[in-house]
Scaffold this active site. Structure first.
Site, PDB file in Angstrom:
ATOM      1  N   HIS A  14     -84.694 -55.347   8.773  1.00 53.08           N
ATOM      2  CA  HIS A  14     -83.496 -55.009   9.197  1.00 53.08           C
ATOM      3  C   HIS A  14     -83.131 -53.787   9.967  1.00 53.08           C
ATOM      4  CE1 HIS A  14     -79.507 -53.611   6.733  1.00 53.08           C
ATOM      5  NE2 HIS A  14     -79.177 -53.648   7.939  1.00 53.08           N
ATOM      6  N   HIS A  16     -80.728 -53.358  13.964  1.00 51.53           N
ATOM      7  CA  HIS A  16     -80.028 -53.698  14.855  1.00 51.53           C
ATOM      8  C   HIS A  16     -80.198 -53.495  16.379  1.00 51.53           C
ATOM      9  CE1 HIS A  16     -76.838 -54.879  11.570  1.00 51.53           C
ATOM     10  NE2 HIS A  16     -77.504 -53.852  10.962  1.00 51.53           N
ATOM     11  N   HIS A 194     -75.355 -58.932   5.402  1.00 54.15           N
ATOM     12  CA  HIS A 194     -75.176 -57.593   4.901  1.00 54.15           C
ATOM     13  C   HIS A 194     -74.108 -57.886   3.512  1.00 54.15           C
ATOM     14  CE1 HIS A 194     -76.604 -56.152   8.580  1.00 54.15           C
ATOM     15  NE2 HIS A 194     -76.340 -54.918   8.345  1.00 54.15           N
ATOM     16  N   GLU A 197     -73.362 -53.049   0.805  1.00 52.19           N
ATOM     17  CA  GLU A 197     -73.437 -51.688   1.278  1.00 52.19           C
ATOM     18  C   GLU A 197     -72.201 -50.719   0.746  1.00 52.19           C
ATOM     19  OE1 GLU A 197     -73.314 -51.787   5.487  1.00 52.19           O
ATOM     20  OE2 GLU A 197     -74.277 -49.706   5.847  1.00 52.19           O
ATOM     21  N   ASP A 275     -82.230 -49.730  10.120  1.00 45.42           N
ATOM     22  CA  ASP A 275     -81.021 -50.234  10.564  1.00 45.42           C
ATOM     23  C   ASP A 275     -80.410 -49.904  11.791  1.00 45.42           C
ATOM     24  OD1 ASP A 275     -78.599 -51.298   9.826  1.00 45.42           O
ATOM     25  OD2 ASP A 275     -77.740 -49.799   8.305  1.00 45.42           O
ATOM     26  N   ASP A 276     -80.243 -48.569  12.110  1.00 43.15           N
ATOM     27  CA  ASP A 276     -79.718 -48.233  13.389  1.00 43.15           C
ATOM     28  C   ASP A 276     -80.349 -46.904  13.713  1.00 43.15           C
ATOM     29  OD1 ASP A 276     -77.531 -50.278  13.834  1.00 43.15           O
ATOM     30  OD2 ASP A 276     -77.073 -49.357  11.876  1.00 43.15           O
TER      31      ASP A 276
HETATM   32  N1  ADE Z   1     -73.842 -52.817  12.171  1.00 46.79           N
HETATM   33  C1  ADE Z   1     -74.878 -51.985  12.512  1.00 46.79           C
HETATM   34  N2  ADE Z   1     -75.285 -51.391  11.450  1.00 46.79           N
HETATM   35  C2  ADE Z   1     -74.531 -51.768  10.499  1.00 46.79           C
HETATM   36  C3  ADE Z   1     -74.422 -51.536   8.948  1.00 46.79           C
HETATM   37  N3  ADE Z   1     -75.232 -50.572   8.367  1.00 46.79           N
HETATM   38  N4  ADE Z   1     -73.553 -52.139   8.364  1.00 46.79           N
HETATM   39  C4  ADE Z   1     -72.785 -53.085   8.821  1.00 46.79           C
HETATM   40  N5  ADE Z   1     -72.755 -53.264  10.214  1.00 46.79           N
HETATM   41  C5  ADE Z   1     -73.548 -52.950  10.866  1.00 46.79           C
HETATM   42 ZN    ZN Z   2     -77.528 -53.153   9.033  1.00 52.62          ZN
END
Ligand code: ADE
Ligand code: ZN
Length: 337
Positions: A14, A16, A194, A197, A275-276
């Site tokens: 996971h 991005h 996703h 969340e 994630d990011d």
């Molecule tokens: N795009 C990038 N990170 C995300 C996340 N945690 N939830 C939804 N969209 C995303």
């Molecule tokens: Zn994500």
């Protein structure tokens, strides 16, 4: 424990690619492309990374992505992340990209995907890190727009392994994308999304029942519904959990209250991911380290999570087995140190 985690062979499921844009690279690319950004310094950018919810983050994340214009930019972004994978003992990574974030600004789909793909090939050759690409649809846009993106992707069909669904969850349930996911599956792509969340358990139900996803990204709110938990276990659907992301976006109040251990205790298959990482204070190893400390996870639990990362990856069985064998040897040699 840090050494055990840092050297643990693992996969990241996971991630991005737009979320790996570190402030330093943001400035470098912005200067090169003559794009003005509303920050004076790297420190000012970092100070702006305070989020109350998913949408706060997405607003800044889409703004950051605006510096990416050319194939070279996507190449550099991706290659730099794959170098970080190598440093963190990530053997395989499944990379999400958001084509609409770029095509809506007039960047061609081809520039985006070719830059990413070349970096993936070079990383396989020079770093021995393997990767797959996941095309993620932006759920705040229409299903029609997702269909257009699917059309643009078809000439590059063999470069794409799976489709995903990301961006603003609440108010944009999986059912909105039922038909485009069906079309993607007909093209041979694997469905992922996703869910849960910020959205409640019904979003996860829709993702498994209507989109027929093999994995859920996040899935925190699955625990709200015992019937859903039982169904996820029965259908063998894994959750790609992102602890530092959940903390940064206030999905959880603190890591001590994170549901990861409860998920494992009820039989859910979970993985740990970043994630990011440029926005949430750390890469995959930092995610492992912080959640280990907060929940007092033992080496056997960390080993289970790393096993899941290979078992629930999209690799073929032979590659999975090779990674699992290497991982098992590592664990047996290091579990009591
Ligand atoms: N795009 C990038 N990170 C995300 C996340 N945690 N939830 C939804 N969209 C995303
Ligand atoms: Zn994500």
């Amino acid at each position: 424990m840090k050494t055990y985690i840092d050297n643990l062979p693992k996969a990241e499921l996971h991630l991005h690619i737009e979320g790996t844009l570190e402030p330093e690279l943001l400035f470098e690319i912005a200067n090169r492309n003559h794009i003005k950004i509303p920050f004076e310094s790297v420190e000012a950018v970092k100070a702006a990374y305070q989020f109350n919810c998913l949408q706060d983050f997405l607003d800044i994340y889409y703004q950051g992505a605006e510096v990416l214009l050319y194939e070279r930019d996507f190449y550099e972004l991706t290659y730099r992340y794959l170098e970080k994978c190598k440093d963190q003992n990530v053997k395989h990574v499944e990379i999400m990209f958001d084509p609409q974030t770029h095509t809506n600004r007039g960047i061609s789909f081809q520039s985006v995907i070719t830059g990413i793909r070349r970096a993936m090939e070079d990383a396989q050759k020079h770093l021995h890190v393997s990767s797959f690409l996941i095309l993620s649809f932006l759920r705040h846009l229409s299903e029609e727009a997702a269909f257009e993106t699917l059309q643009q992707a078809l000439p590059f069909k063999s470069w794409i392994k799976a489709v995903g669904l990301d961006s603003s969850e609440k108010g944009n349930p999986p059912s909105k994308f039922k038909r485009v996911f069906k079309a993607a599956v007909q093209e041979g792509w694997i469905p992922l999304a996703h869910a849960g969340e910020e959205g409640d358990a019904t979003y996860i139900w829709e993702a498994i029942d209507l989109l027929k996803v093999q994995r859920i990204d996040h899935g925190n709110n699955a625990l709200q519904d015992p019937n859903l938990v039982a169904e996820l276990v029965k259908r063998n659907v894994a959750l790609t959990v992102c602890p530092l992301s959940n903390k940064a976006l206030q999905v959880v109040k603190s890591l001590e209250e994170h549901p990861l251990k409860k998920m494992m205790d009820v039989g859910l298959k979970v993985t740990v991911n970043s994630d990011d990482p440029a926005y949430f204070g750390g890469g995959i190893n930092r995610n492992f380290e912080e959640i280990q400390k907060a929940l007092q996870l033992g080496k056997n639990e960390l080993y289970t999570i790393a096993r899941n990362s290979f078992e629930y990856s999209l690799l073929d069985d032979k590659r999975k087995q090779q990674h699992l064998t290497e991982l098992e040897t590592y664990h047996l040699n290091n579990m009591t140190l």
